[in-house]
Scaffold this active site. Sequence first.
Site, PDB file in Angstrom:
ATOM      1  N   SER A 363     -26.625  10.282  11.549  1.00  0.00           N
ATOM      2  CA  SER A 363     -25.477  10.623  10.715  1.00  0.00           C
ATOM      3  C   SER A 363     -25.027  12.064  10.906  1.00  0.00           C
ATOM      4  O   SER A 363     -24.588  12.439  11.980  1.00  0.00           O
ATOM      5  CB  SER A 363     -25.797  10.320   9.253  1.00  0.00           C
ATOM      6  OG  SER A 363     -26.066   8.950   9.106  1.00  0.00           O
ATOM      7  N   LYS A 388     -25.641   6.200  13.807  1.00  0.00           N
ATOM      8  CA  LYS A 388     -25.068   5.839  12.508  1.00  0.00           C
ATOM      9  C   LYS A 388     -23.800   6.640  12.312  1.00  0.00           C
ATOM     10  O   LYS A 388     -23.838   7.835  12.048  1.00  0.00           O
ATOM     11  CB  LYS A 388     -26.078   6.149  11.410  1.00  0.00           C
ATOM     12  CG  LYS A 388     -25.651   5.743  10.012  1.00  0.00           C
ATOM     13  CD  LYS A 388     -25.884   4.276   9.764  1.00  0.00           C
ATOM     14  CE  LYS A 388     -25.747   3.943   8.300  1.00  0.00           C
ATOM     15  NZ  LYS A 388     -25.872   2.502   8.046  1.00  0.00           N
TER      16      LYS A 388
END
Length: 449
Positions: A363, A388
């Site tokens: 992320s 992600k």
Amino acid sequence: MRVSALSSSLPTIPPSPSETRKPQILCNNLTTTHGISADWAKKSLIGALSGALSFGILFSSPCSIAFQSPTVQSPPPPPPSSSSLSTKHDSSSELCREDERLVKAETGPEVVTNEGIVEEAWEIVNDSFLDTGRHRWSPQTWKRKKEDILTTSIPTRSKAHNIIKRMLASLGDPYTRFLSPEEFTKMARYDMSGIGLNLREVLEDDGGVKLKVLGLLLDGPAHSAGVRQVKHGNCGPIQSIAVQRQLVARTPVFYRLEQSENGNASVGYMRLKEFNALARKDLATAMKRLQDMGASYFVLDLRDNLGGLVQAGIEIAKLFLKEGETVIYTVGKDLQYQNTIVADAAPLVTAPVIVLVNNKTASASEIVASSLHDNCRAVLVGERTFGKGLIQSVFELHDGSGVVVTVGKYVTPNHKDINGNGIEPDYRNFPAWSDVRQHLSQCSKLQQG
């Protein structure tokens, strides 16, 4: 459905698709909550982000929890124009957090029909859903689905909810899903942001409910209190553990000055465990101190960093980039999600950088790693990152239920899709600094030529 954004003291994300929505970029894999009443927002645990939270948890094992109603010591209610935000795990991933944005809905007194609820969910997907290229969505098939569904009456609300579930499942996106009114409410009730713990409900055979630990922040309050996550094994004896919410964010930065192998250069090593509200400030302080101590090279360790606040990641990436260089792109079906985020100042350091990554670098960490890599500011060393990079929003329907919809994704400066792909490192093992300099020099020449 007309919605208007509540302002927040935390960073915000790209706008939501509706013409009156005003979303803002927050954190990795954003989950934006639309249509929450002002009263709900004031009472939720999300509103207690900056306050103290004490709660009792009865553990039947380190992997599942029997939950007793939490006692929340909430701070004074926020002004009507403000709200607090929080982060939480998506149920389909044990690695990465989703982040939430609260948006207030202007709901009328009218009674909504079952057909109206289904059509409302259909329209949200039609306006907002981003097909990431692996799903079965198309405007034509989605329009036909609406026509097929609404040709007959829907006798009960339960039937309407089941239709919405099947309708969303047909998209083939594991993140786009339906939330019952109870599930929507529990998003606030079980929000444990601030104690380093993420939970989800698990139904038992006897009808009871336990909570499963989806993730723990290493050295966070929950971890320090003895909460543990176990993927396999039998459940142990019941325990009661009280966890106090962390009132002041703990620094996620560890740094030290080291000498290179040949002893000819000083290396500033910086470990970043998560992207919280202190990450940018504390990392900048570490970089300045290491530079004053004589560091001529830097190592940024993002291994096992699952993310956190996306805005913190963006601001950290800017510390290394020249003004005008691209940090990240956000891509969405709606034009308001199609943004280019660029650095707006000179870099804090210009020395060569190595970024350490592994398969749990996710992320916000992937935003930083790809930004420094694609702008020829750093080489990546280690393993392919997790991958992600989606943005979700949560929309409340008029009957109190909700739908979670994938509305955007992150794309690197070199136009590579992070989600599902991750980022491939330049080296598997730690290279010599002479090789790092040569690699970055060649990268810059290729960009210029």
